[in-house]
Motif scaffolding. Structure first.
Motif, PDB file in Angstrom:
ATOM      1  N   LEU A 141       0.822  -1.203   0.000  1.00 62.24           N
ATOM      2  CA  LEU A 141       0.000   0.000   0.000  1.00 62.24           C
ATOM      3  C   LEU A 141       0.862   1.261   0.000  1.00 62.24           C
ATOM      4  N   LEU A 142       1.980   1.206   0.714  1.00 62.59           N
ATOM      5  CA  LEU A 142       2.871   2.363   0.746  1.00 62.59           C
ATOM      6  C   LEU A 142       3.476   2.636  -0.626  1.00 62.59           C
ATOM      7  N   LEU A 143       3.894   1.572  -1.299  1.00 63.37           N
ATOM      8  CA  LEU A 143       4.477   1.745  -2.634  1.00 63.37           C
ATOM      9  C   LEU A 143       3.436   2.274  -3.622  1.00 63.37           C
ATOM     10  N   ARG A 144       2.183   1.898  -3.410  1.00 64.52           N
ATOM     11  CA  ARG A 144       1.134   2.395  -4.296  1.00 64.52           C
ATOM     12  C   ARG A 144       0.975   3.909  -4.116  1.00 64.52           C
ATOM     13  N   ILE A 145       1.081   4.386  -2.882  1.00 62.11           N
ATOM     14  CA  ILE A 145       0.997   5.828  -2.637  1.00 62.11           C
ATOM     15  C   ILE A 145       2.200   6.538  -3.242  1.00 62.11           C
ATOM     16  N   VAL A 146       3.389   5.963  -3.035  1.00 59.00           N
ATOM     17  CA  VAL A 146       4.604   6.592  -3.545  1.00 59.00           C
ATOM     18  C   VAL A 146       4.571   6.701  -5.067  1.00 59.00           C
ATOM     19  N   SER A 147       4.075   5.678  -5.723  1.00 56.08           N
ATOM     20  CA  SER A 147       4.129   5.657  -7.188  1.00 56.08           C
ATOM     21  C   SER A 147       3.005   6.425  -7.845  1.00 56.08           C
ATOM     22  N   GLY A 148       1.840   6.525  -7.171  1.00 56.88           N
ATOM     23  CA  GLY A 148       0.711   7.081  -7.889  1.00 56.88           C
ATOM     24  C   GLY A 148      -0.030   8.226  -7.247  1.00 56.88           C
ATOM     25  N   ASP A 149       0.294   8.594  -6.020  1.00 54.74           N
ATOM     26  CA  ASP A 149      -0.496   9.645  -5.367  1.00 54.74           C
ATOM     27  C   ASP A 149      -0.009  11.028  -5.775  1.00 54.74           C
ATOM     28  N   GLU A 150      -0.934  11.969  -5.838  1.00 48.94           N
ATOM     29  CA  GLU A 150      -0.591  13.327  -6.249  1.00 48.94           C
ATOM     30  C   GLU A 150      -0.381  14.269  -5.071  1.00 48.94           C
ATOM     31  N   ASP A 151      -0.731  13.841  -3.879  1.00 53.32           N
ATOM     32  CA  ASP A 151      -0.554  14.693  -2.693  1.00 53.32           C
ATOM     33  C   ASP A 151       0.885  14.569  -2.212  1.00 53.32           C
ATOM     34  N   PRO A 152       1.701  15.631  -2.325  1.00 53.24           N
ATOM     35  CA  PRO A 152       3.117  15.510  -1.940  1.00 53.24           C
ATOM     36  C   PRO A 152       3.314  15.192  -0.462  1.00 53.24           C
ATOM     37  N   GLU A 153       2.422  15.661   0.398  1.00 49.66           N
ATOM     38  CA  GLU A 153       2.564  15.366   1.826  1.00 49.66           C
ATOM     39  C   GLU A 153       2.340  13.889   2.108  1.00 49.66           C
ATOM     40  N   LEU A 154       1.324  13.304   1.470  1.00 51.92           N
ATOM     41  CA  LEU A 154       1.082  11.876   1.649  1.00 51.92           C
ATOM     42  C   LEU A 154       2.246  11.047   1.112  1.00 51.92           C
ATOM     43  N   VAL A 155       2.792  11.452  -0.029  1.00 52.50           N
ATOM     44  CA  VAL A 155       3.940  10.738  -0.587  1.00 52.50           C
ATOM     45  C   VAL A 155       5.124  10.820   0.364  1.00 52.50           C
TER      46      VAL A 155
END
Length: 314
Positions: free
Chosen positions: A228-242
């Motif tokens: 789930l973490l890698l999914r956020i790193v690779s595809g999320d647009e929120d820089p804070e969440l990344v």
């Protein structure tokens, strides 16, 4: 004549200064004695509460001098402080104490009379007590306060009163949680008062829920959440969440050489990259596996950081 007036003025000024210093000394002595009496009474209240918790049953105990000015606040602070640092505490004895002495109603009256940070502190104390739906409903009226601390403590009272509403209340909270606010929520989670699974949080569309979910993974070292973490790193647009996901991967000591991680690292501003490098070093990563993530200018900096940490490196 002038010399006489000057002497009289000097005498009166000296007398006034002496009187003022004497008054200040008396006030300080009185305050010191008050603090000493409060400390002794607080210790006595804590001992009574601990003995009652060990007994686990029976009517609420009697607290000496409870009608003295300030004694009820000492009892509230004692119960709230004990609940705030204890994991898996049996709430039933504390609930009997709160009901017997009307601590929740007393705190709500004090909250209504207070303003600003004093009101926020009253709500914070209330959130540490085992209160019911009635107290939560009363605290809900402060959710629209102009003071951010009051708004957040109103949320905390409602979370602890009914943990089943936690996801909805956090998702509806109108502002992004600050790091301090997330820390308070995590403290409640660590005490076992707010059982929440991390997967629904991380997969939620709510930014606040996702931040709390990432902190749960980090605090409890849940390695199964790596996907789930890698999914956020690779595809999320929120820089804070990344950024939070990257720090969480570091806290879990997971490999950072994946393409998704390296791509995000290369796109980070220099200041954020340096901050992340310091965290990576503190978590025990050695320079070797990370060399291809660092450019020529960053490698000496990273290696110098490694040499400053006296710990075994993975």
């Amino acid at each position: 004549m002038t010399e006489t007036l000057l002497m009289l003025y000097t005498m009166f000024a000296a007398a006034g200064t002496f009187a003022l210093l004497s008054l200040l000394g008396a006030v300080e002595l009185r305050a010191r004695r008050q603090r000493s009496r409060d400390a002794a009474l607080r210790a006595k209240y804590l001992r009574i509460v601990m003995l009652y918790l060990l007994a686990g049953e029976g009517p609420a105990p009697r607290f000496p001098m409870i009608r003295r000015a300030g004694a009820r606040l000492l009892l509230v602070e004692t119960v709230a402080g004990l609940a705030g640092v204890t994991y898996g505490l049996d709430a039933a004895p504390l609930r009997r104490i709160v009901a017997e002495y009307g601590l929740d109603a007393w705190l709500l009256r004090r909250t209504a009379r207070s303003r600003g940070y004093r009101r926020a502190r009253c709500l914070l104390l209330l959130s540490r007590l085992p209160v019911g739906a009635a107290a939560a409903d009363c605290a809900a009226r402060y959710a629209a306060s102009r003071n951010r601390y009051v708004r957040f403590q109103s949320l905390m009272v409602r979370l602890e009163a009914d943990p089943s509403t936690a996801l909805r209340l956090m998702a509806e909270y109108p502002e992004p949680f600050s790091a301090c606010e997330v820390g308070e929520i995590m403290a409640v989670l660590r005490r076992g008062m707010l059982p929440i699974a991390y997967e629904p949080l991380i997969g939620s569309p709510s930014r606040n829920l996702r931040i709390v979910g990432l902190n749960i993974v980090r605090q409890f070292g849940i390695e199964e959440a790596e996907r789930l973490l890698l999914r956020i790193v690779s595809g999320d647009e929120d820089p804070e969440l990344v950024r939070e996901a990257l720090y969480t991967l570091c806290a879990l000591r997971r490999p950072l050489t994946r393409r998704a991680v390296s791509g995000r690292l290369s796109a980070m501003p220099p200041a954020e990259r340096k901050a992340l490098l310091r965290y990576v070093v503190a978590e025990g990563y050695s320079p070797g596996p990370l060399r291809r993530l660092l450019d020529e200018r960053e490698r000496p900096y990273y290696e110098s950081l490694v040499q400053t940490y006296k710990r075994s490196l993975a």
